[in-house]
Design a protein around this motif. Structure first.
Motif, PDB file in Angstrom:
ATOM      1  N   CYS A   1       0.845  -1.185   0.000  1.00 41.87           N
ATOM      2  CA  CYS A   1       0.000   0.000   0.000  1.00 41.87           C
ATOM      3  C   CYS A   1       0.886   1.242   0.000  1.00 41.87           C
ATOM      4  O   CYS A   1       1.841   1.330   0.763  1.00 41.87           O
ATOM      5  CB  CYS A   1      -0.895   0.008   1.232  1.00 41.87           C
ATOM      6  SG  CYS A   1      -1.773   1.559   1.422  1.00 41.87           S
TER       7      CYS A   1
ATOM      8  N   GLU B   1       0.015   4.131   0.881  1.00 41.12           N
ATOM      9  CA  GLU B   1      -0.325   5.000   2.013  1.00 41.12           C
ATOM     10  C   GLU B   1       0.244   4.490   3.329  1.00 41.12           C
ATOM     11  O   GLU B   1       1.017   5.162   3.988  1.00 41.12           O
ATOM     12  CB  GLU B   1      -1.856   5.129   2.149  1.00 41.12           C
ATOM     13  CG  GLU B   1      -2.524   5.843   0.990  1.00 41.12           C
ATOM     14  CD  GLU B   1      -2.088   7.310   0.875  1.00 41.12           C
ATOM     15  OE1 GLU B   1      -1.946   7.987   1.912  1.00 41.12           O
ATOM     16  OE2 GLU B   1      -1.872   7.758  -0.272  1.00 41.12           O
ATOM     17  N   CYS B   2      -0.134   3.246   3.709  1.00 41.14           N
ATOM     18  CA  CYS B   2       0.254   2.761   5.033  1.00 41.14           C
ATOM     19  C   CYS B   2       1.340   1.692   5.002  1.00 41.14           C
ATOM     20  O   CYS B   2       1.842   1.285   6.044  1.00 41.14           O
ATOM     21  CB  CYS B   2      -0.975   2.244   5.786  1.00 41.14           C
ATOM     22  SG  CYS B   2      -1.635   0.719   5.095  1.00 41.14           S
TER      23      CYS B   2
ATOM     24  N   CYS C   1      -6.189  -1.633  -0.584  1.00 42.34           N
ATOM     25  CA  CYS C   1      -5.482  -2.003   0.636  1.00 42.34           C
ATOM     26  C   CYS C   1      -6.471  -2.533   1.672  1.00 42.34           C
ATOM     27  O   CYS C   1      -7.501  -1.905   1.934  1.00 42.34           O
ATOM     28  CB  CYS C   1      -4.740  -0.792   1.198  1.00 42.34           C
ATOM     29  SG  CYS C   1      -4.082  -1.052   2.849  1.00 42.34           S
TER      30      CYS C   1
ATOM     31  N   GLU D   1      -6.170  -2.569   4.782  1.00 51.22           N
ATOM     32  CA  GLU D   1      -6.163  -1.736   5.989  1.00 51.22           C
ATOM     33  C   GLU D   1      -6.934  -0.434   5.788  1.00 51.22           C
ATOM     34  O   GLU D   1      -7.888  -0.145   6.494  1.00 51.22           O
ATOM     35  CB  GLU D   1      -4.721  -1.391   6.392  1.00 51.22           C
ATOM     36  CG  GLU D   1      -3.941  -2.542   6.983  1.00 51.22           C
ATOM     37  CD  GLU D   1      -4.375  -2.883   8.400  1.00 51.22           C
ATOM     38  OE1 GLU D   1      -4.402  -1.971   9.250  1.00 51.22           O
ATOM     39  OE2 GLU D   1      -4.683  -4.067   8.644  1.00 51.22           O
ATOM     40  N   CYS D   2      -6.459   0.350   4.782  1.00 54.67           N
ATOM     41  CA  CYS D   2      -7.006   1.696   4.652  1.00 54.67           C
ATOM     42  C   CYS D   2      -7.802   1.914   3.363  1.00 54.67           C
ATOM     43  O   CYS D   2      -8.378   2.976   3.172  1.00 54.67           O
ATOM     44  CB  CYS D   2      -5.889   2.737   4.758  1.00 54.67           C
ATOM     45  SG  CYS D   2      -4.753   2.675   3.362  1.00 54.67           S
TER      46      CYS D   2
ATOM     47  N   SER E   1      -6.823   2.302   0.268  1.00 56.80           N
ATOM     48  CA  SER E   1      -6.275   3.034  -0.877  1.00 56.80           C
ATOM     49  C   SER E   1      -5.616   2.054  -1.854  1.00 56.80           C
ATOM     50  O   SER E   1      -5.475   0.864  -1.571  1.00 56.80           O
ATOM     51  CB  SER E   1      -5.301   4.124  -0.423  1.00 56.80           C
ATOM     52  OG  SER E   1      -4.382   3.615   0.494  1.00 56.80           O
TER      53      SER E   1
HETATM   54 ZN   LIG Z   1      -3.126   1.101   3.370  1.00 55.29          ZN
END
Ligand SMILES: [Zn+2]
Ligand SMILES: [Zn+2]
Length: 348
Positions: A315, A317-318, A335, A337-338, A340
């Motif tokens: 990812c 982003e994270c 992703c 998790e988030c 994106s």
């Molecule tokens: Zn992420």
């Protein structure tokens, strides 16, 4: 896998050695200039194979103080050496064929002569198939080109074989075929010389050619983000980087590039080897069009096989990583998790 590539080259050398010796021996026994010329031709192919075998070895050696540009140059010198050897041999065969033409002699074709020539044609066809098969698997242009050469040699062997039946009606056909083999080697020496010069100079196909490619890609409505070409004698290799709608499935993307590749090879006859990298889908399509016969496509993975099966998506982003599924581009994954967009690790 590099070892396997070399094993195939070595086996090809040994097979050609046996074929060459057998052809020269039966050629002398039956007093056939064409069979002897064909034996010498196989002998020449051994030299070419040995040099390309050592070429593979040298190319693998890392850069050192004495060879700051790697060992690329030694391959080029080897290329020039083979060119000269091929050139001189061809003149010798042509000269021999012409002298032979004016000599009255009786050619004695036996079952052994016919058997050796038939075996030569069959074995060359088998070698062509094996080399092309592994050349595709290991993405080795050298092996594919060598396989293509073996395929031409099938026709040379078959031509000599057919000639052995015709000498009964006109004995001079034998020396004519020998001269033809000499001319074939002469032409090869010219092509090899040009290819060696081009690879020494590392020339591109030129701005004009690349512009033509750009226009054709544009016409198909595809975004071209990169182009690299290389000229090798009469042949041109091109590597394109294209971007497609990431929402497209791999099969759809592949269909679009297949159409593009057909347009390219259709309008640019000198284009022999095309690689289309679809950066949005993490795949590359390769296409090879031989001078004789049908071309073929195969699919590789971007970045070659070095990425291995453990390639993963991360990812942006994270930094969360998820395993990459073959055929599913990372860019089309969300992703976990988030939510994106994901990216291919080490390759974006
Ligand atoms: Zn992420
Ligand atoms: Zn050959």
């Amino acid at each position: 896998m590099a070892e396997k590539k070399e094993t195939i080259s070595m086996i090809a050398v040994l097979i050609n050695l046996v074929l060459s010796a057998a052809k020269i021996a039966v050629g002398i026994l039956s007093r056939s200039a064409s069979v002897i010329a064909e034996g010498i031709h196989s002998g020449m192919d051994i030299i070419t194979s040995v040099i390309s075998f050592f070429g593979i070895k040298l190319a693998k050696k890392p850069v050192d103080k004495k060879h700051p540009y790697g060992h690329y140059k030694s391959e080029v010198i080897a290329g020039f050496l083979i060119t000269i050897v091929l050139f001189l041999t061809s003149l010798w065969i042509i000269y021999g064929g012409i002298t032979d033409f004016f000599t009255v002699k009786e050619i004695q074709v036996t079952y052994l002569t016919l058997g050796v020539m038939a075996a030569s044609a069959v074995i060359n066809e088998l070698m062509a198939r094996i080399k092309i098969h592994y050349g595709k698997n290991y993405e080795s242009m050298a092996l594919i080109a060598d396989g293509q050469h073996s395929r031409i040699d099938v026709f040379v062997s078959a031509g000599v074989f057919a000639g052995l039946f015709l000498v009964r009606y006109w004995a001079h056909i034998d020396s004519l075929i020998a001269i033809a083999i000499g001319v074939y080697i002469l032409i090869r020496s010219f092509f090899l010389g040009r290819e060696t010069t081009d690879s020494l100079l590392d020339v591109t196909a030129g701005e004009e050619f690349e512009e033509k490619v750009r226009k054709l890609v544009e016409k198909e409505g595809i975004r071209l983000s990169g182009i690299r070409t290389q000229k090798l004698g009469p042949k041109v290799f091109a590597e394109l980087k294209v971007e497609l709608d990431p929402k497209l499935k791999v099969d759809q993307a592949s269909k679009i590039t297949k159409k593009l590749q057909q347009k390219l090879t259709g309008s640019l006859p000198e284009l022999q080897y095309t690689v289309i990298q679809i950066s949005t889908h993490d795949i590359k399509e390769e296409y090879y069009k031989p001078p004789i016969g049908e071309g073929f496509t195969w699919r590789g993975r971007m970045g070659g096989k070095a990425l291995g099966p453990r390639g993963q998506c991360v990812c942006a982003e994270c930094g969360k990583a998820a395993p990459h599924k073959r055929g599913v581009p990372c860019t089309s994954m969300k992703c976990p998790e988030c939510g994106s967009r994901m990216k291919r690790e080490n390759n974006s």
